[in-house]
Design a protein around this motif. Structure first.
Motif, PDB file in Angstrom:
ATOM      1  N   PRO A  74      -7.590   5.442  17.768  1.00  0.00           N
ATOM      2  CA  PRO A  74      -6.570   5.031  18.774  1.00  0.00           C
ATOM      3  C   PRO A  74      -6.198   3.601  18.597  1.00  0.00           C
ATOM      4  O   PRO A  74      -7.248   2.871  18.293  1.00  0.00           O
ATOM      5  CB  PRO A  74      -7.555   5.325  19.776  1.00  0.00           C
ATOM      6  N   LEU A  75      -5.304   3.150  18.969  1.00  0.00           N
ATOM      7  CA  LEU A  75      -4.846   1.860  19.008  1.00  0.00           C
ATOM      8  C   LEU A  75      -5.705   0.807  19.686  1.00  0.00           C
ATOM      9  O   LEU A  75      -5.975  -0.122  19.699  1.00  0.00           O
ATOM     10  CB  LEU A  75      -3.200   1.599  19.463  1.00  0.00           C
ATOM     11  N   SER A  76      -6.421   1.459  21.008  1.00  0.00           N
ATOM     12  CA  SER A  76      -7.180   0.816  21.795  1.00  0.00           C
ATOM     13  C   SER A  76      -8.767   0.509  21.170  1.00  0.00           C
ATOM     14  O   SER A  76      -9.284  -0.187  21.607  1.00  0.00           O
ATOM     15  CB  SER A  76      -7.473   1.654  23.002  1.00  0.00           C
ATOM     16  N   ASP A  77      -8.830   1.147  19.969  1.00  0.00           N
ATOM     17  CA  ASP A  77     -10.149   0.852  19.390  1.00  0.00           C
ATOM     18  C   ASP A  77      -9.988   0.112  17.943  1.00  0.00           C
ATOM     19  O   ASP A  77     -11.097  -0.286  17.484  1.00  0.00           O
ATOM     20  CB  ASP A  77     -10.654   2.369  18.783  1.00  0.00           C
ATOM     21  N   VAL A  78      -8.985  -0.451  17.802  1.00  0.00           N
ATOM     22  CA  VAL A  78      -8.621  -1.287  16.690  1.00  0.00           C
ATOM     23  C   VAL A  78      -8.107  -2.648  17.108  1.00  0.00           C
ATOM     24  O   VAL A  78      -7.610  -2.684  18.272  1.00  0.00           O
ATOM     25  CB  VAL A  78      -7.771  -0.696  15.457  1.00  0.00           C
ATOM     26  N   VAL A  79      -8.314  -3.759  16.175  1.00  0.00           N
ATOM     27  CA  VAL A  79      -7.795  -4.964  16.542  1.00  0.00           C
ATOM     28  C   VAL A  79      -6.534  -4.953  15.627  1.00  0.00           C
ATOM     29  O   VAL A  79      -6.612  -5.142  14.301  1.00  0.00           O
ATOM     30  CB  VAL A  79      -8.808  -6.117  16.066  1.00  0.00           C
ATOM     31  N   LEU A  80      -5.566  -5.194  15.955  1.00  0.00           N
ATOM     32  CA  LEU A  80      -4.322  -5.448  15.131  1.00  0.00           C
ATOM     33  C   LEU A  80      -4.260  -6.768  14.484  1.00  0.00           C
ATOM     34  O   LEU A  80      -4.314  -7.762  15.165  1.00  0.00           O
ATOM     35  CB  LEU A  80      -2.997  -5.184  15.896  1.00  0.00           C
ATOM     36  N   GLU A  81      -3.978  -6.839  13.425  1.00  0.00           N
ATOM     37  CA  GLU A  81      -3.845  -8.142  12.630  1.00  0.00           C
ATOM     38  C   GLU A  81      -2.343  -8.218  12.149  1.00  0.00           C
ATOM     39  O   GLU A  81      -1.589  -7.464  12.494  1.00  0.00           O
ATOM     40  CB  GLU A  81      -4.597  -8.108  11.270  1.00  0.00           C
ATOM     41  N   ALA A  82      -2.043  -9.634  11.877  1.00  0.00           N
ATOM     42  CA  ALA A  82      -0.696  -9.626  11.168  1.00  0.00           C
ATOM     43  C   ALA A  82      -0.599  -8.711  10.141  1.00  0.00           C
ATOM     44  O   ALA A  82      -1.542  -8.454   9.331  1.00  0.00           O
ATOM     45  CB  ALA A  82      -0.531 -11.186  10.724  1.00  0.00           C
ATOM     46  N   PRO A  83       0.618  -8.055  10.013  1.00  0.00           N
ATOM     47  CA  PRO A  83       1.235  -7.136   8.911  1.00  0.00           C
ATOM     48  C   PRO A  83       0.608  -7.649   7.592  1.00  0.00           C
ATOM     49  O   PRO A  83      -0.025  -6.761   6.698  1.00  0.00           O
ATOM     50  CB  PRO A  83       2.169  -6.719   9.178  1.00  0.00           C
ATOM     51  N   ILE A  84       0.853  -8.631   7.203  1.00  0.00           N
ATOM     52  CA  ILE A  84       0.451  -9.727   5.912  1.00  0.00           C
ATOM     53  C   ILE A  84      -0.576 -10.732   6.576  1.00  0.00           C
ATOM     54  O   ILE A  84       0.117 -11.658   6.465  1.00  0.00           O
ATOM     55  CB  ILE A  84       1.551  -9.964   5.045  1.00  0.00           C
ATOM     56  N   PRO A  85      -1.792 -10.570   6.437  1.00  0.00           N
ATOM     57  CA  PRO A  85      -2.674 -11.521   7.065  1.00  0.00           C
ATOM     58  C   PRO A  85      -2.683 -12.810   6.343  1.00  0.00           C
ATOM     59  O   PRO A  85      -2.909 -13.826   6.860  1.00  0.00           O
ATOM     60  CB  PRO A  85      -4.184 -10.900   7.118  1.00  0.00           C
ATOM     61  N   GLN A  86      -2.680 -12.652   5.032  1.00  0.00           N
ATOM     62  CA  GLN A  86      -2.743 -13.683   4.318  1.00  0.00           C
ATOM     63  C   GLN A  86      -1.447 -13.791   3.097  1.00  0.00           C
ATOM     64  O   GLN A  86      -1.592 -13.144   1.937  1.00  0.00           O
ATOM     65  CB  GLN A  86      -3.931 -14.052   3.212  1.00  0.00           C
ATOM     66  N   PRO A  87      -0.181 -14.102   3.650  1.00  0.00           N
ATOM     67  CA  PRO A  87       1.004 -14.212   2.478  1.00  0.00           C
ATOM     68  C   PRO A  87       0.688 -14.925   1.532  1.00  0.00           C
ATOM     69  O   PRO A  87      -0.089 -15.837   1.356  1.00  0.00           O
ATOM     70  CB  PRO A  87       1.799 -14.818   3.507  1.00  0.00           C
ATOM     71  N   LYS A  88       1.429 -14.683   0.174  1.00  0.00           N
ATOM     72  CA  LYS A  88       1.120 -15.132  -1.090  1.00  0.00           C
ATOM     73  C   LYS A  88       1.779 -16.501  -0.929  1.00  0.00           C
ATOM     74  O   LYS A  88       1.485 -17.542  -1.517  1.00  0.00           O
ATOM     75  CB  LYS A  88       1.642 -14.334  -1.934  1.00  0.00           C
ATOM     76  N   ARG A  89       2.967 -16.638  -0.215  1.00  0.00           N
ATOM     77  CA  ARG A  89       3.859 -17.692  -0.319  1.00  0.00           C
ATOM     78  C   ARG A  89       4.298 -18.252   1.198  1.00  0.00           C
ATOM     79  O   ARG A  89       4.015 -17.584   2.107  1.00  0.00           O
ATOM     80  CB  ARG A  89       5.285 -17.589  -1.014  1.00  0.00           C
ATOM     81  N   ASP A  90       4.517 -19.536   1.001  1.00  0.00           N
ATOM     82  CA  ASP A  90       4.866 -19.971   2.512  1.00  0.00           C
ATOM     83  C   ASP A  90       6.080 -19.098   3.067  1.00  0.00           C
ATOM     84  O   ASP A  90       6.892 -18.633   2.264  1.00  0.00           O
ATOM     85  CB  ASP A  90       5.645 -21.480   2.440  1.00  0.00           C
ATOM     86  N   ILE A  91       6.070 -19.026   4.551  1.00  0.00           N
ATOM     87  CA  ILE A  91       7.032 -18.439   5.068  1.00  0.00           C
ATOM     88  C   ILE A  91       8.450 -19.253   5.067  1.00  0.00           C
ATOM     89  O   ILE A  91       8.342 -20.560   5.386  1.00  0.00           O
ATOM     90  CB  ILE A  91       6.784 -18.385   6.624  1.00  0.00           C
TER      91      ILE A  91
END
Length: 302
Positions: A74-91
């Motif tokens: 359940p979504l209530s049981d997890v911690v959503l992170e950024a979809p790509i938590p550590q991008p390879k390159r600058d945004i």
């Protein structure tokens, strides 16, 4: 598919949201249930890098009803992170890409009132990235003018250089939300915007990475930002000065875009800087960025 990186029991995982929109399925564990040979990589970035892995993930999504047990969270049981938590390159970011925001920004910054003739492109450090419900640091030792910017972000799925407008959408893996948090005083002090855009935690992203096939072309999505419940920004991505194909054509001109690259497309009118007096963010403020068909990205300032 609505893809997510999430923490469960202190372990970083990834998967997809269920069709009832109330849970996420751990992709790696689901694969173990349904396939004798596992091919999925450890991270969502790995899936973006590997077309074969992406096909496997789509197959898992179609077989959602066959998945059972503790791999469904359940979504209530997890911690959503950024979809790509550590991008390879600058945004990669676009500046002043909505007409009314270009006017409010240049007025507030006492700059010449001209719409950009060409896309304004800058970058934002990867160390800005945080996930939903994580804290935006105010960094009062270096800035007193922290602002919000609601933006649609593109995630590249296929490598390319000199990409034409006609081919642009074929290079997109999906879309997410980014809050391009900005230190306006630093932005004004330096002729380049990198420092003002790159303070740690000033790039909230999420909650989901929505695959390109879920959103109709051309992309016309309502985009909003609320601060403590007050609606500040309210627009539509159809009002971009430079549309998505133009953005991709521009930033790939002589520069190779790679899978997982993130492009923030610009923010509409209603940033804190544009009010009289300005409405900059303070500790305790709750910022919610909402984009149609993607979700709500919520963070608190600390």
């Amino acid at each position: 598919m609505y893809l997510a990186s999430f923490s469960h029991g202190g372990v970083l995982k990834y998967g997809f949201r269920t069709s009832d929109e109330i849970s996420v399925i751990d992709a790696i564990e689901a694969e173990k249930q349904l396939y004798s040979k596992a091919i999925l990589p450890d991270t969502l970035q790995g899936v973006i890098d590997d077309p074969e892995a992406f096909v496997r993930l789509k197959e898992l999504s179609r077989r959602e009803s066959e998945v059972i047990g503790k791999v469904i969270h359940p979504l209530s049981d997890v911690v959503l992170e950024a979809p790509i938590p550590q991008p390879k390159r600058d945004i990669i970011c676009l500046g002043l890409n909505y007409r009314e925001h270009a006017m409010e920004y240049t007025t507030a910054m006492e700059e010449e009132q001209n719409l950009p003739k060409y896309p304004i492109v800058f970058t934002k450090a990867t160390t800005t990235v945080i996930g939903p419900n994580q804290k935006i640091k105010s960094h009062r030792h270096v800035t007193n003018k922290v602002d919000y910017e609601a933006e649609l972000a593109i995630v590249i799925g296929k490598e390319g250089t000199n990409i034409s407008k006609e081919e642009a959408y074929d290079h997109i893996f999906g879309y997410t939300i980014i809050n391009d948090v900005s230190a306006r005083d630093l932005q004004k002090q330096h002729s380049q915007w990198f420092l003002g855009k790159s303070l740690d935690t000033h790039g909230p992203m999420g909650p989901f990475l929505v695959t390109e096939d879920e959103i109709e072309r051309p992309v016309k999505l309502d985009i909003k930002c609320r601060v403590n419940g007050e609606l500040r920004q309210n627009s539509n991505t159809d009002l971009l000065i430079f549309d998505i194909p133009t953005i991709i054509k521009t930033v790939s001109g002589g520069v190779t875009l790679k899978p997982g690259d993130i492009i923030a497309t610009g923010t509409p009118k209603g940033v804190g800087l544009g009010f009289d007096p300005p409405k900059f963010l303070n500790e305790g403020d709750i910022v919610e960025v909402e984009i149609e068909k993607i979700g709500v990205l919520k963070n608190i300032v600390s």
